[in-house]
Scaffold this motif. Structure first.
Motif, mmCIF file in Angstrom:
data_model
loop_
_atom_site.group_PDB
_atom_site.id
_atom_site.type_symbol
_atom_site.label_atom_id
_atom_site.label_comp_id
_atom_site.label_asym_id
_atom_site.label_seq_id
_atom_site.Cartn_x
_atom_site.Cartn_y
_atom_site.Cartn_z
ATOM 1 N N TRP A 124 -7.141 -5.552 -10.538
ATOM 2 C CA TRP A 124 -6.334 -4.347 -10.286
ATOM 3 C C TRP A 124 -5.418 -4.082 -11.450
ATOM 4 C CZ3 TRP A 124 -0.957 -4.010 -9.941
ATOM 5 C CH2 TRP A 124 -0.455 -2.751 -9.552
ATOM 6 N N ARG A 126 -12.234 -0.427 -6.948
ATOM 7 C CA ARG A 126 -12.498 0.453 -8.076
ATOM 8 C C ARG A 126 -13.928 0.985 -7.962
ATOM 9 N NH1 ARG A 126 -11.552 -1.966 -13.965
ATOM 10 N NH2 ARG A 126 -13.105 -3.429 -13.164
ATOM 11 N N PRO A 127 -14.096 2.319 -8.034
ATOM 12 C CA PRO A 127 -15.463 2.874 -7.940
ATOM 13 C C PRO A 127 -16.376 2.263 -8.986
ATOM 14 C CG PRO A 127 -13.804 4.608 -7.874
ATOM 15 C CD PRO A 127 -13.088 3.338 -8.236
ATOM 16 N N SER A 174 0.852 -1.196 0.000
ATOM 17 C CA SER A 174 0.000 0.000 0.000
ATOM 18 C C SER A 174 0.885 1.243 0.000
ATOM 19 C CB SER A 174 -0.910 -0.008 1.228
ATOM 20 O OG SER A 174 -1.586 1.216 1.343
ATOM 21 N N ASP A 196 -17.478 -0.114 -2.868
ATOM 22 C CA ASP A 196 -16.950 0.366 -1.591
ATOM 23 C C ASP A 196 -16.890 -0.811 -0.634
ATOM 24 O OD1 ASP A 196 -16.068 2.167 0.410
ATOM 25 O OD2 ASP A 196 -18.099 2.167 1.242
ATOM 26 N N THR A 233 -12.449 7.444 3.185
ATOM 27 C CA THR A 233 -13.422 8.271 2.464
ATOM 28 C C THR A 233 -14.732 8.443 3.212
ATOM 29 O OG1 THR A 233 -14.241 6.324 1.277
ATOM 30 C CG2 THR A 233 -12.458 7.586 0.237
ATOM 31 N N THR A 262 -10.051 3.976 0.081
ATOM 32 C CA THR A 262 -9.453 3.657 -1.215
ATOM 33 C C THR A 262 -7.955 3.495 -0.991
ATOM 34 O OG1 THR A 262 -9.123 5.986 -1.788
ATOM 35 C CG2 THR A 262 -11.178 4.964 -2.515
ATOM 36 N N GLN A 312 -4.375 2.278 -10.437
ATOM 37 C CA GLN A 312 -5.816 2.169 -10.185
ATOM 38 C C GLN A 312 -6.038 1.887 -8.713
ATOM 39 O OE1 GLN A 312 -8.421 -1.268 -11.613
ATOM 40 N NE2 GLN A 312 -8.749 0.254 -13.231
ATOM 41 N N ALA A 313 -7.121 2.439 -8.173
ATOM 42 C CA ALA A 313 -7.392 2.284 -6.749
ATOM 43 C C ALA A 313 -8.095 0.963 -6.471
ATOM 44 C CB ALA A 313 -8.244 3.448 -6.247
ATOM 45 N N GLN A 336 -4.076 2.836 -2.869
ATOM 46 C CA GLN A 336 -3.196 2.787 -4.028
ATOM 47 C C GLN A 336 -2.035 1.842 -3.724
ATOM 48 O OE1 GLN A 336 -3.541 4.184 -6.993
ATOM 49 N NE2 GLN A 336 -5.273 5.557 -6.589
#
Length: 654
Positions: free
Chosen positions: A509, A517-518, A462, A521, A468, A526, A513-514, A528
């Motif tokens: 992944w 992925r939106p 990470s 949730d 969020t 989120t 990209q997080a 990275q």
């Protein structure tokens, strides 16, 4: 033949030249009086007397004293003076406004940068109390700068209102004076001669009046002058004068407007109908420039403060018991307002029947603008929102979100014909303050901690974990990310504190990209990754243990990341402040250019007017010598006539 005709000629010539001397002396005496019009003694030849030997002249008569006056040039001078006064009044206020948008260390941009620099230190030493104290001081200074800017604009508004009252008071006094002069001029109309000095006095009053409001005028047969404010509103009619009055703005009680009171009836004047003059310049500044400045500063305050508050409450503070005391917002800000129009429907106690409320949902989407909310047609029940910054319109219903604000109608909706002025950011900077006092209240730690299992084959770790949601959807839960292929496929699982599986899913992944992925949730975060995952690698996202809080800097890093985030309508904080300064700077520059140009035009118009109507001392001096010599010659004629008369008396006495 007697000498009496010759004596009459001498007397008339002396009287005519004496009149010329008197008028010339009057011109010289008033050469430096503003608005004085040069006067001239008009002479005409007396009709000759017929005799058998022909017509013998009977001298000269003084017909009148005329006034050198060009109505066109006078109107042009007054009109250009009105425009120059309007631009000058606006520029004077813009210079006051410019002082609020200070560059360098005294500006809002510097205070914001200093706060972000304090977040750098906090991220490096999250447990150090001295570092936390500095960060608190920087937060207080940032809030103070915004609050001072809001208060300074309140002072500017108060100054505008005071100047409006002063200008309106002077306009009312001038209107009464013009009406009084009208009455005196009308009283002298029957003499058959013009009251030159009274006409000049009225022109001077009109000239002073033009510096406050642009006027049109119309002269009646009785010599009185009716004066109308540009737009057709009567200010002076003959010997009667109406009055201007400073009123409360229809939509915002903190602002002022101007109305005309005539016969007990009060009519509000729109800024655009005034045409020119200092009052129009003050209203234009108030309704356009000052509103723009307020919304620019308010947008920055709401965006910066809102983003910091949203991120801060997602972190963990050092208040005992660790991890259990919720973090609170760092800043308090002025609320978004929905102000009802004065004409809106009210109950017996004066309270609006239908009301509108605003809620900020996305500080980064806020616009530096106010909004007008009204029915598309009275009684239709359909509402349209107009963004006053650019005139964009949008139909809305209760609950709609527009430009980062949610619009809600009360249980009794707005009534037919109601109007509202929506101010989501106008007052955001006013009263902005720091809510935290204890350095331990700073939420530097993240409530979640990401870790890779020691047995992982790949290099994936990470690189950043951003919370969020506050509070987390599932407090105390652990998220497990398990890679199922070298191509980045993974499964995720969410376990509660007792290791019970609550939810699961899968995705793929890709670099940059997080996870997740939106719009997926997992548990309000989120993440990275850096490196490359391999099949079987596991990354856990779990609650930060109490023992690790003091050294955790996850939320401090998230606060620091706001420095480079697009928080102000797609711009960073620094760019947003620079854009606001540029906007005000352009307004000052254009205001200065307009004032300089209109001042030159007004000067040229006044020069043209005075060139025809003013007094030229060299010319008057020449006339003075001319009339003096003529007077002396006329006296010689009289002297000769007297000598002849004496001779006749001597002859008759013998």
């Amino acid at each position: 033949m007697s000498s009496s005709p010759l004596m009459s000629l001498g007397i008339k010539a002396m009287a005519a030249n004496y009149a010329g001397l008197q008028v010339t002396g009057h011109n010289i005496a008033n050469a430096n009086v503003q608005g004085y019009s040069r006067q001239t003694a008009e002479l005409s030849t007396s009709q000759g007397q017929f005799t058998g030997a022909g017509f013998f002249g009977r001298g000269v008569d003084v017909t009148t004293v005329s006034r050198s006056h060009n109505e066109f040039l006078t109107r042009e001078a007054a009109s250009s003076r009105s425009l120059a006064a309007m631009d000058g009044a606006r520029l004077q206020q813009l210079r006051r406004l410019e002082n609020i948008f200070k560059p360098g260390e005294m500006g809002l941009g510097h205070a914001t940068s200093e706060f972000m620099n304090a977040m750098v230190d906090l991220a490096n030493q999250p447990a150090d109390m001295a570092t936390r104290q500095v960060a608190m001081a920087r937060a207080g200074e940032l809030a103070s700068r915004f609050s001072e800017a809001g208060a300074a604009m309140d002072d500017v508004q108060a100054g505008v209102t005071a100047e409006l009252r002063s200008a309106v008071s002077e306009v009312n006094g001038l209107a009464r004076s013009i009406a009084e002069v009208n009455q005196r001029i009308a009283g002298l109309k029957g003499t058959g001669q013009t009251a030159n000095d009274l006409l000049d006095e009225r022109e001077r009053l009109l000239s002073r009046l033009s510096s406050h409001v642009q006027v049109t005028r119309m002269e009646a047969n009785d010599g009185t002058m009716s004066v109308f404010i540009s737009g057709g509103q009567r200010l002076v009619l003959g010997t009667e004068a109406a009055q201007l009055r400073v009123l409360q703005d229809e939509s915002d009680a903190s602002r002022s407007s101007v109305g005309l009171v005539e016969g007990g009836v009060q009519r509000r004047l729109k800024e655009g109908t005034l045409g020119g003059g200092s009052i129009a310049g003050l209203l234009r500044f108030q309704n356009q420039d000052l509103v723009a400045a307020r919304t620019l500063v308010g947008q920055l305050a709401a965006s910066v403060g809102g983003a910091i508050n949203e991120q801060h409450v997602r972190g963990l503070n050092l208040q005992a018991p660790y991890g259990l005391v919720p973090s609170s917002a760092m800043f308090a800000m002025g609320p978004p307002l929905a102000q009802g129009h004065l004409a809106n429907t009210r109950d017996a106690s004066g309270v609006l029947v239908g009301q509108v409320s605003l809620t900020i949902t996305d500080p980064s989407a806020l616009q530096a603008s106010e909004y007008d909310l009204r029915e598309t047609a009275i009684g239709s029940g359909s509402w349209v929102l107009t963004r006053l910054l650019d005139g964009q319109t949008k139909p809305v219903v209760s609950g709609d979100v527009v430009d980062g604000m949610q619009i809600d109608f009360s249980s009794a909706p707005p009534q037919p014909g109601d109007r509202f002025l929506l101010q989501p950011v106008t007052r955001a900077a006013n009263g902005m303050s720091k809510l935290l006092d204890d350095p331990r209240d700073l939420a530097a730690a993240s409530p979640l901690l990401a870790s890779s299992l020691p047995g992982n084959v790949g290099t994936a770790q990470s690189s950043s974990l951003r919370v969020t949601a506050a509070p987390l959807p599932t407090p105390g839960a652990t998220s497990r990310i398990t890679f199922t292929s070298d191509a980045g496929d993974y499964t995720w699982e969410l376990f509660d504190a007792s290791s019970t599986l609550l939810a699961s899913g899968s995705d793929t992944w890709q670099p940059n990209q997080a996870i997740p992925r939106p719009p997926t949730d997992i548990n309000g975060f989120t993440m990275q990754l850096s490196g490359v995952p391999r099949t079987g690698d596991v990354i856990n996202v779990e609650p930060t243990p109490a023992g690790a809080l003091s050294g955790n800097n996850g939320n401090a890093l998230a606060l620091l990341a706001l420095r480079d985030a697009a928080l102000v309508n797609g711009r960073t904080l620094t760019d947003g402040w620079a854009s606001a300064m540029a906007d005000i700077g352009v307004r000052v520059q254009t205001g200065r250019a307009s004032a300089e140009i209109s001042d030159v035009v007004a000067g040229q118009a006044e020069t043209a007017r005075s060139g025809q109507s003013g007094v030229n001392l060299d010319e008057e001096a020449a006339r003075l010598i001319q009339f003096q010599q003529s007077y002396q010659a006329a006296a010689k004629v009289l002297q000769v006539a007297q000598s002849l008369f004496d001779t006749l008396l001597d002859v008759a006495g013998r």
